[in-house]
Design an enzyme around this catalytic site. Structure first.
Site, short mmCIF file in Angstrom:
data_model
loop_
_atom_site.label_atom_id
_atom_site.label_comp_id
_atom_site.label_asym_id
_atom_site.label_seq_id
_atom_site.Cartn_x
_atom_site.Cartn_y
_atom_site.Cartn_z
N LYS A 59 57.77 -65.76 -5.75
CA LYS A 59 58.08 -66.27 -4.46
C LYS A 59 58.53 -65.47 -3.61
O LYS A 59 59.31 -64.45 -4.22
CB LYS A 59 58.83 -67.38 -4.33
CG LYS A 59 58.54 -68.64 -3.31
CD LYS A 59 59.19 -69.87 -3.90
CE LYS A 59 59.72 -70.54 -2.78
NZ LYS A 59 58.56 -70.58 -1.52
N ILE A 85 56.13 -73.74 4.11
CA ILE A 85 57.32 -73.76 3.28
C ILE A 85 58.51 -73.12 4.08
O ILE A 85 59.41 -73.56 3.96
CB ILE A 85 56.91 -73.37 2.06
CG1 ILE A 85 56.07 -73.84 1.39
CG2 ILE A 85 58.27 -73.47 1.07
CD1 ILE A 85 55.98 -75.43 0.77
N GLY A 86 58.23 -71.97 4.79
CA GLY A 86 59.01 -71.45 5.45
C GLY A 86 59.98 -70.29 4.62
O GLY A 86 60.93 -69.96 5.12
N LEU A 87 59.18 -69.85 3.55
CA LEU A 87 59.63 -68.72 2.87
C LEU A 87 61.14 -68.97 2.46
O LEU A 87 62.13 -68.31 2.18
CB LEU A 87 59.71 -67.31 3.54
CG LEU A 87 58.45 -66.96 4.04
CD1 LEU A 87 58.52 -65.87 5.06
CD2 LEU A 87 57.63 -66.60 2.94
N ASN A 141 54.87 -58.94 1.48
CA ASN A 141 54.53 -60.15 2.27
C ASN A 141 54.57 -59.81 3.78
O ASN A 141 55.61 -59.84 4.29
CB ASN A 141 55.39 -61.18 2.00
CG ASN A 141 54.67 -62.59 2.77
OD1 ASN A 141 53.85 -62.49 3.66
ND2 ASN A 141 55.36 -63.68 2.40
N CYS A 144 54.64 -62.20 7.79
CA CYS A 144 55.64 -62.74 8.45
C CYS A 144 56.19 -62.01 9.72
O CYS A 144 55.75 -61.02 9.95
CB CYS A 144 56.82 -62.64 7.35
SG CYS A 144 57.13 -60.81 6.93
N GLY A 258 42.51 -66.07 -3.36
CA GLY A 258 42.02 -66.99 -2.40
C GLY A 258 40.91 -67.93 -3.08
O GLY A 258 39.91 -67.49 -3.45
N GLY A 259 41.59 -69.11 -3.59
CA GLY A 259 40.58 -70.08 -4.03
C GLY A 259 40.09 -70.06 -5.40
O GLY A 259 39.25 -70.65 -5.69
N GLY A 280 46.74 -69.04 -6.85
CA GLY A 280 47.63 -69.66 -6.11
C GLY A 280 47.41 -71.21 -6.12
O GLY A 280 48.16 -71.79 -7.14
C1 LIG Z 1 52.71 -73.46 -1.32
C2 LIG Z 1 52.54 -72.11 -0.95
C3 LIG Z 1 53.43 -71.05 -1.14
C4 LIG Z 1 52.93 -69.73 -0.73
N1 LIG Z 1 54.10 -69.01 -0.66
C5 LIG Z 1 53.99 -67.75 -0.33
C6 LIG Z 1 55.11 -66.67 -0.49
O1 LIG Z 1 56.10 -67.14 -0.37
N2 LIG Z 1 54.67 -65.57 -0.25
C7 LIG Z 1 53.36 -64.95 -0.06
O2 LIG Z 1 53.16 -63.93 0.03
N3 LIG Z 1 52.20 -65.79 -0.04
C8 LIG Z 1 52.70 -67.21 -0.34
N4 LIG Z 1 51.49 -67.77 -0.44
C9 LIG Z 1 50.21 -67.52 -0.29
C10 LIG Z 1 49.48 -67.29 -1.72
O3 LIG Z 1 50.14 -66.39 -2.42
C11 LIG Z 1 47.80 -66.88 -1.81
O4 LIG Z 1 47.93 -65.61 -1.29
C12 LIG Z 1 47.17 -68.03 -0.97
O5 LIG Z 1 47.51 -69.24 -0.92
C13 LIG Z 1 45.62 -67.68 -1.29
O6 LIG Z 1 45.33 -68.01 -2.70
P1 LIG Z 1 44.95 -69.65 -3.17
O7 LIG Z 1 43.61 -70.10 -2.19
O8 LIG Z 1 44.65 -69.15 -4.45
O9 LIG Z 1 46.24 -70.45 -2.99
C14 LIG Z 1 51.80 -69.30 -0.56
C15 LIG Z 1 50.79 -70.38 -0.73
C16 LIG Z 1 51.22 -71.68 -1.08
C17 LIG Z 1 50.13 -72.60 -1.30
#
Ligand SMILES: Cc1cc2nc3c(=O)[nH]c(=O)nc-3n(C[C@H](O)[C@H](O)[C@H](O)COP(=O)(O)O)c2cc1C
Length: 320
Positions: A59, A85-87, A141, A144, A258-259, A280
């Site tokens: 995270k 979530i707001g990091l 990241n 932001c 992504g997905g 993710g």
């Molecule tokens: C609940 C949640 C929390 C996430 N928190 C972060 C984060 O803290 N930092 C970050 O760079 N990406 C964060 N992401 C983005 C994921 O790392 C990823 O780039 C994005 O969800 C696309 O992949 P996915 O479709 O497999 O989920 C978060 C995604 C989700 C769903």
């Protein structure tokens, strides 16, 4: 998994070697857990062998602890989810003393995701982590707000994104992935700016900005009103982004994100030029997804007669 030698008997098909080189770091498999979707690894330790995974992107960690956004923070959408979530995170000191140590002890390949409000903050975070054992890579990241520029997201501005990368590269020798957003008109321009600034690789993509409304209550589903869309709904966008950037910047390692839920989804991103992929949202559906996608990818490679994931882009036929 290692390949069988030429002396193997019985015509057994060569077992693919799933390991890949990502920015000079050897990963056991090309399948990672994406940032924010695997906690800090501690939550998953009872479910999966952390050391067997390609890697875990933590995270995002900031200098100071962050409490995150008010609830509700997530909403389901067709083929995906929205989150704001707001990091939330405990801050870099608590992270180093707690979760990072645990991940390193478990033998995990750790990619630490950093988040800052200014390039200088990113640089300080990188310097803090430079002395920590067990950090294989850093991921920035960049989705932001940049508090020095009216809260504009770093990754939407090539110059601001490059400034962050320069600050980080000046502070550490650890290889750096710049994580970009597809919410831009010219992704290649941002990708070029960050690699010119020294990023060793790219992670494509973060969530897409979305919004959902509860039409009975007639108000937004998320307390933050807007949030990041993830899951299978965004996979075609991720595939397009990886393909576009791989075409424009050949040789730059890309973590496709992504997905990804299945081995075929991972293969799709690898075929268009990703070096590795990250899962993710898939972890919320199946906590074993990262390992299962890697296993299935091994079968996909074997069936295709391919010895390594790195061979896939050469097999991609660019035309229909
Ligand atoms: C609940 C949640 C929390 C996430 N928190 C972060 C984060 O803290 N930092 C970050 O760079 N990406 C964060 N992401 C983005 C994921 O790392 C990823 O780039 C994005 O969800 C696309 O992949 P996915 O479709 O497999 O989920 C978060 C995604 C989700 C769903």
């Amino acid at each position: 998994m290692t390949g069988h030698g030429p002396g193997d008997q019985g015509g057994a098909r060569t077992q693919p070697d799933l390991s890949v080189d990502l920015c000079g770091v050897r990963l056991a498999t090309p399948v990672l857990a994406a940032s924010g979707c695997f906690g800090f690894g501690r939550e998953m330790a009872g479910w999966v062998d952390l050391a067997a995974l390609g890697g875990i992107v933590t995270k995002s960690v900031s200098l100071e602890p962050r409490r995150g956004r008010p609830t509700p923070r997530t909403a389901e959408t067709p083929s995906g989810m929205l989150n704001a979530i707001g990091l939330q995170n405990p801050g870099v000191e608590a992270f180093c003393a707690g979760d990072l140590r645990l991940l390193a002890e478990a033998g995990a390949t750790v990619i630490v995701s950093l988040v800052g409000r200014t390039p200088e903050e990113f640089g300080r975070l990188a310097a803090r982590l430079a002395g920590e054992p067990g950090v294989a890579l850093l991921e920035l990241n960049l989705s932001c707000p940049n508090v020095e520029h009216r809260g504009e997201v770093f990754a939407t501005d090539p110059a601001a994104a490059a400034q962050v990368v320069r600050a980080v590269k000046a502070a550490t020798a650890t290889p750096v992935l710049a994580k970009l957003t597809a919410d831009v008109t010219d992704l290649v321009a941002v990708a070029r700016a960050v690699t010119d600034a020294g990023a060793d690789g790219l992670t494509l993509i973060n969530t897409l900005l979305g919004m959902a409304v509860d039409v009975r209550a007639r108000r937004p589903r998320l307390a933050a009103v807007t949030g990041g869309l993830s899951g299978p709904a965004i996979r075609p966008v991720a595939v397009r982004c990886v393909w576009q950037v791989a075409q424009a910047l050949p040789g730059v390692p890309i973590v496709g994100t992504g997905g990804v839920l299945t081995p075929d989804d991972a293969a799709e991103l690898l075929l268009v030029g990703a070096t590795a992929v990250a899962v993710g949202t898939g972890n919320f559906i199946n906590p074993g997804a990262v390992a299962e996608v890697a296993d299935g990818l091994g079968r996909y490679l074997a069936a295709a007669g391919v010895g390594s994931p790195a061979e896939l882009p050469a097999l991609f036929k660019a035309e229909r």
